[in-house]
Design an enzyme around this catalytic site. Structure first.
Site, PDB file in Angstrom:
ATOM      1  N   SER A 269       0.826  -1.202   0.000  1.00 42.13           N
ATOM      2  CA  SER A 269       0.000   0.000   0.000  1.00 42.13           C
ATOM      3  C   SER A 269       0.869   1.265   0.000  1.00 42.13           C
ATOM      4  O   SER A 269       1.734   1.395  -0.851  1.00 42.13           O
ATOM      5  CB  SER A 269      -0.943  -0.073   1.206  1.00 42.13           C
ATOM      6  OG  SER A 269      -2.077   0.680   0.946  1.00 42.13           O
ATOM      7  N   HIS A 410      -7.549  -5.695  -0.350  1.00 42.52           N
ATOM      8  CA  HIS A 410      -6.324  -4.941  -0.076  1.00 42.52           C
ATOM      9  C   HIS A 410      -5.650  -5.495   1.179  1.00 42.52           C
ATOM     10  O   HIS A 410      -6.124  -5.266   2.297  1.00 42.52           O
ATOM     11  CB  HIS A 410      -6.765  -3.487   0.144  1.00 42.52           C
ATOM     12  CG  HIS A 410      -5.642  -2.513   0.255  1.00 42.52           C
ATOM     13  ND1 HIS A 410      -4.851  -2.155  -0.815  1.00 42.52           N
ATOM     14  CD2 HIS A 410      -5.177  -1.803   1.322  1.00 42.52           C
ATOM     15  CE1 HIS A 410      -3.960  -1.253  -0.423  1.00 42.52           C
ATOM     16  NE2 HIS A 410      -4.132  -1.033   0.874  1.00 42.52           N
TER      17      HIS A 410
HETATM   18  C1  GTR Z   1      -5.421   4.503   1.578  1.00 41.82           C
HETATM   19  C2  GTR Z   1      -4.813   5.313   0.479  1.00 41.82           C
HETATM   20  C3  GTR Z   1      -4.054   4.434  -0.439  1.00 41.82           C
HETATM   21  C4  GTR Z   1      -3.195   3.414   0.278  1.00 41.82           C
HETATM   22  C5  GTR Z   1      -3.761   2.958   1.602  1.00 41.82           C
HETATM   23  C6  GTR Z   1      -2.764   2.373   2.583  1.00 41.82           C
HETATM   24  O1  GTR Z   1      -6.231   5.225   2.413  1.00 41.82           O
HETATM   25  O2  GTR Z   1      -5.840   5.968  -0.199  1.00 41.82           O
HETATM   26  O3  GTR Z   1      -3.287   5.215  -1.331  1.00 41.82           O
HETATM   27  O4  GTR Z   1      -1.912   3.858   0.424  1.00 41.82           O
HETATM   28  O5  GTR Z   1      -4.368   3.978   2.301  1.00 41.82           O
HETATM   29  O6  GTR Z   1      -1.606   2.704   2.613  1.00 41.82           O
HETATM   30  O7  GTR Z   1      -3.223   1.578   3.393  1.00 41.82           O
END
Ligand code: GTR
Length: 429
Positions: A269, A410
């Protein structure tokens, strides 16, 4: 209504709330998730030098075009790196020779960034196979919640966690109850059994992840780079975390249990955006792994699929340099797009991974970046992604680069790690 029924109802409401919040995190409203609505765009030319000369050889790429592309990312996206330090001081905080049920040697190495023991510092938690007869290739990655969350090991040092302004207390020791809560993302035993080391650092040791005008973490070392009037190309938190990864590599290079010439940088992420920038800025990383890095990482910004440049710069104003905000809702004016970020790692190995339900990160845009970086790998007789058609779910494609899109959301799963280990066995020889 009896208590039993009430509890069932409560559990149902709780489950629905979890589902709803999971969906809203995965796909915030008001953004595009429809492939048919992706705008038409032209990618900036990877293999054309700024004076219009075509790049035809690996040596032209290395000598001219690569430095140009790197400078563009520094100026317009991530910002410049923090200054270098005269020296690092390191201290072995702990060593256990029979960690992970005897599989691993587990060490905590404290790295001090100044002469002051209470100044900025980071702890590197390192697992290496107990059975190794020489230095091992190693994965290095930052973690979100503290080294103690990697393994339910009561001896791992509890980090200090900084809170954003307005939240009390400003600094508190992490909780015992969190030990091992992120073990699913860090399968240390599986990694060590495959013959690799694993090194990880709490990212907040380097720079706490909130906007404080660059005062805390390592930024406290350079008062002239703080405040709202710092240069528009001064690096944000991603540049700081990246700098921390390079300092960790400095330490691993001098370590007798790890082979510093075979280190893979890994991140998930926002920390996947960080691992890509680390691979670009520090050619000592031999393998670069981006897990679900999305916007500002592997995904092509011009697609405006899921998270956009405007949204990321608004919600996370401290991640990128100020110049990056010029491209809020103005992606076509960017002199780069993120296929060029991946190309900066070539000819070293790169792995990009996506997750089917992680539409916010634009899986197709992540795959396309890797595909469009291909011509640079080709200059070095390396093979990029063979096709720009999305591979089947859970069917990894490994050439000199790797890609997969897996089932699920995710996250970092053991499926992801299994692919990284398979790929690292080929590429970190
Ligand atoms: C989210 C963000 C993403 C990603 C994620 C993370 O809120 O929009 O770009 O980086 O966080 O790092 O968990």
């Amino acid at each position: 209504m009896n208590i039993g029924k009430l509890n069932v109802l409560r559990n149902l409401v709780a489950a629905m709330t979890v589902c709803l919040s999971a969906t809203s995190v995965a796909q915030p409203k008001g953004f595009n998730y429809d492939e048919a609505k992706v705008p038409q765009f032209e990618l900036p030319r990877l293999l054309t030098m700024s004076d219009g000369t075509p790049v035809e050889s690996a040596s032209q790429w290395t000598a001219v075009r690569r430095p140009e592309v790197l400078a563009l990312f520094e100026e317009h996206v991530f910002g410049t790196a923090p200054p270098s330090l005269p020296r690092l001081r390191i201290r072995l905080r702990s060593q256990v020779d029979d960690a992970l049920n005897g599989l691993a040697i587990r060490r905590e190495i404290t790295v001090f960034f100044s002469d002051d023991d209470s100044g900025p510092q980071m702890d590197i938690l390192v697992y290496t196979p107990a059975a190794a007869t020489g230095p091992v290739p190693c994965f290095l990655g930052l973690n979100f919640k503290g080294n103690h969350t990697i393994e339910a090991d009561p001896a791992i040092h509890l980090p200090m966690i900084a809170s954003p302004p307005g939240k009390e207390p400003p600094l508190a020791q992490a909780k015992d109850s969190e030990r091992g809560t992120r073990a699913g993302r860090w399968p240390a035993a599986m990694i060590v059994e495959a013959g690799f080391g694993l090194a990880t650092i709490y990212y907040g040791d380097i720079d706490p992840d909130f906007h404080d005008d660059f005062q805390n973490g390592i930024h406290s070392l350079w008062p002239d780079q703080q405040g709202a009037d710092r240069p528009a190309n001064a690096g944000g938190s991603i540049a700081a975390w990246t700098w921390g990864l390079s300092r960790a590599l400095d330490v691993l290079e001098g370590d007798r249990l790890v082979d510093g010439r075979r280190v893979a940088v890994f991140g998930h992420s926002r920390l996947g955006k960080t691992s890509l920038w680390a691979g670009a800025t520090d050619p000592r990383f031999q393998l670069v792994i981006s897990n679900d890095s999305g916007c500002g990482g592997a995904a092509l910004s011009r697609r405006r699929f899921g998270e956009t440049v405007a949204r990321i710069n608004t919600v996370f104003p401290h991640w990128f340099c100020r110049n990056h905000r010029q491209y809020n809702d103005n992606e076509n004016a960017m002199p780069v797009d993120h296929h060029m970020l991946i190309a900066l790692a070539a000819p070293r190995a790169v792995y990009v991974a996506s997750a089917e339900k992680d539409q916010w990160a634009d899986p197709r845009g992540e795959m396309l970046s890797l595909f469009h970086a291909g011509p640079v790998f080709k200059l070095f007789d390396r093979q990029g992604l063979p096709s720009d058609v999305m591979p089947q779910i859970d069917q990894p494609v490994h050439t000199d680069v790797g890609y997969h899109i897996r089932t699920g959301r995710h996250d970092v799963t053991s499926f992801d790690w299994q692919q990284y280990l398979n790929f690292a066995k080929q590429t970190l020889r």
